[in-house]
Scaffold this motif. Sequence first.
Motif, mmCIF file in Angstrom:
data_model
loop_
_atom_site.group_PDB
_atom_site.id
_atom_site.type_symbol
_atom_site.label_atom_id
_atom_site.label_comp_id
_atom_site.label_asym_id
_atom_site.label_seq_id
_atom_site.Cartn_x
_atom_site.Cartn_y
_atom_site.Cartn_z
ATOM 1 N N GLU A 180 0.843 -1.190 0.000
ATOM 2 C CA GLU A 180 0.000 0.000 0.000
ATOM 3 C C GLU A 180 0.880 1.242 0.000
ATOM 4 O O GLU A 180 1.932 1.276 0.650
ATOM 5 C CB GLU A 180 -0.918 0.015 1.223
ATOM 6 C CG GLU A 180 -2.068 -0.967 1.149
ATOM 7 C CD GLU A 180 -3.083 -0.746 2.257
ATOM 8 O OE1 GLU A 180 -2.941 0.238 3.021
ATOM 9 O OE2 GLU A 180 -4.018 -1.568 2.375
ATOM 10 N N ASN A 181 0.462 2.240 -0.745
ATOM 11 C CA ASN A 181 1.180 3.527 -0.833
ATOM 12 C C ASN A 181 2.563 3.417 -1.478
ATOM 13 O O ASN A 181 3.350 4.372 -1.430
ATOM 14 C CB ASN A 181 1.342 4.167 0.558
ATOM 15 C CG ASN A 181 0.034 4.337 1.294
ATOM 16 O OD1 ASN A 181 -0.799 5.126 0.890
ATOM 17 N ND2 ASN A 181 -0.151 3.578 2.362
ATOM 18 N N ALA A 224 2.819 6.105 -4.147
ATOM 19 C CA ALA A 224 1.991 7.299 -3.949
ATOM 20 C C ALA A 224 2.823 8.573 -4.069
ATOM 21 O O ALA A 224 3.923 8.678 -3.521
ATOM 22 C CB ALA A 224 1.318 7.247 -2.586
ATOM 23 N N ASN A 281 -4.246 3.205 -2.475
ATOM 24 C CA ASN A 281 -3.290 4.318 -2.585
ATOM 25 C C ASN A 281 -1.990 3.962 -3.304
ATOM 26 O O ASN A 281 -1.022 4.736 -3.246
ATOM 27 C CB ASN A 281 -2.943 4.885 -1.204
ATOM 28 C CG ASN A 281 -4.134 5.487 -0.496
ATOM 29 O OD1 ASN A 281 -5.003 6.085 -1.128
ATOM 30 N ND2 ASN A 281 -4.191 5.314 0.812
ATOM 31 N N ARG A 320 -1.545 6.656 -5.922
ATOM 32 C CA ARG A 320 -2.288 7.892 -5.665
ATOM 33 C C ARG A 320 -1.392 9.122 -5.837
ATOM 34 O O ARG A 320 -0.257 9.176 -5.369
ATOM 35 C CB ARG A 320 -2.852 7.876 -4.250
ATOM 36 C CG ARG A 320 -3.693 9.092 -3.904
ATOM 37 C CD ARG A 320 -4.360 8.920 -2.563
ATOM 38 N NE ARG A 320 -5.254 10.020 -2.259
ATOM 39 C CZ ARG A 320 -6.179 9.995 -1.308
ATOM 40 N NH1 ARG A 320 -6.325 8.903 -0.570
ATOM 41 N NH2 ARG A 320 -6.945 11.036 -1.078
#
Length: 339
Positions: free
Chosen positions: A50-51, A54, A74, A77
């Motif tokens: 995750e991320n 980003a 994300n 993102r």
Amino acid sequence: TLEDEAAAAIGFTYTETDAATILVTGLVQGTSELTIPATLHGLPVTAIAENAFAYETALTSVFLPGSISTVPQNAFRGCNALESVTLDDGITKLNNDCFAECTSLSVIHLPESLEYIGSGALRNTAITQLHLPSSVSLIASDAVNACEQLAAITVEEGNEYYASDDGVLYDLIDDKLVRYPAQRAGDSYTVVDGTCVIGSYAFQNASLETIHLSESVWSLEEAAFAGCSKLSALPSPMSALLTTIPSKAFAGCRSLKDIIIPDSIVRIEAGAFASCTGLESVTIPAGVTALNGTVFSNPNIIVYGKTGSTTETYAIANHLIFVDPDASALPRASRARGY
């Protein structure tokens, strides 16, 4: 180190998991074109953290292999230079906000294996067309919010859950209009007969002047017509089964001027007509028993209703002009006072 040199050569950082798979963890500085392979050093590449990417502003293109079944929340993102994304067959899920705020993203290829598109997954991107494969069984109602360049959503033949009416997305299971693309051509639209629900943000920022509803529509969801700045009248006809105007339903509909709330309505929720700067008058039937919060943001609006009704109580409490058109002995318009 050798690990740093290896990462630099492929453009991303990674780690080997206890399950003898590769987890992709981030971007090597300066990488603009990201291609993730299905295997690395003989191990399958199965996940992205995750991320992981980003707000990486150098990225311009991304290829993800089918060995990664889920694009996590994300993951990309805010990659505002990202222009194109190719997702290989085998990917099944785009989780919440995975490509949100990629404001330059204009092209995304969705694989035939894709089943799920989460909340805000493509929010505030520059996509102009979106084609859903037959495998997609769920797309969140806000998956493409704020996609101001979107002109059409099409659906592959054979999809059992969704269909497109000339670029407008419908949910076949819930009989719901999910999304009218903001840049779809035309100043008028007629909702497909048999539709029961207008989804949240369904017509967000559409440049429509008139919307014709089906008599079958019995429910409007939050912000259903928000931002329709050219809409000159409430959508009609409104079914007798429709009882609530939800929060932000017509927020930002600046061209609404004089409106009459249908007799079937009993509740009007907070912000239903917020930022309707052109709204001069509203006629509310006696059957309305709840006006919650600040329904209207224009302090000079004239509210027509029945003396002794919930509408009069609301007008007094909010220092709005209240007029009972049936009370001919009274002045045509006098500001109600809160005492």
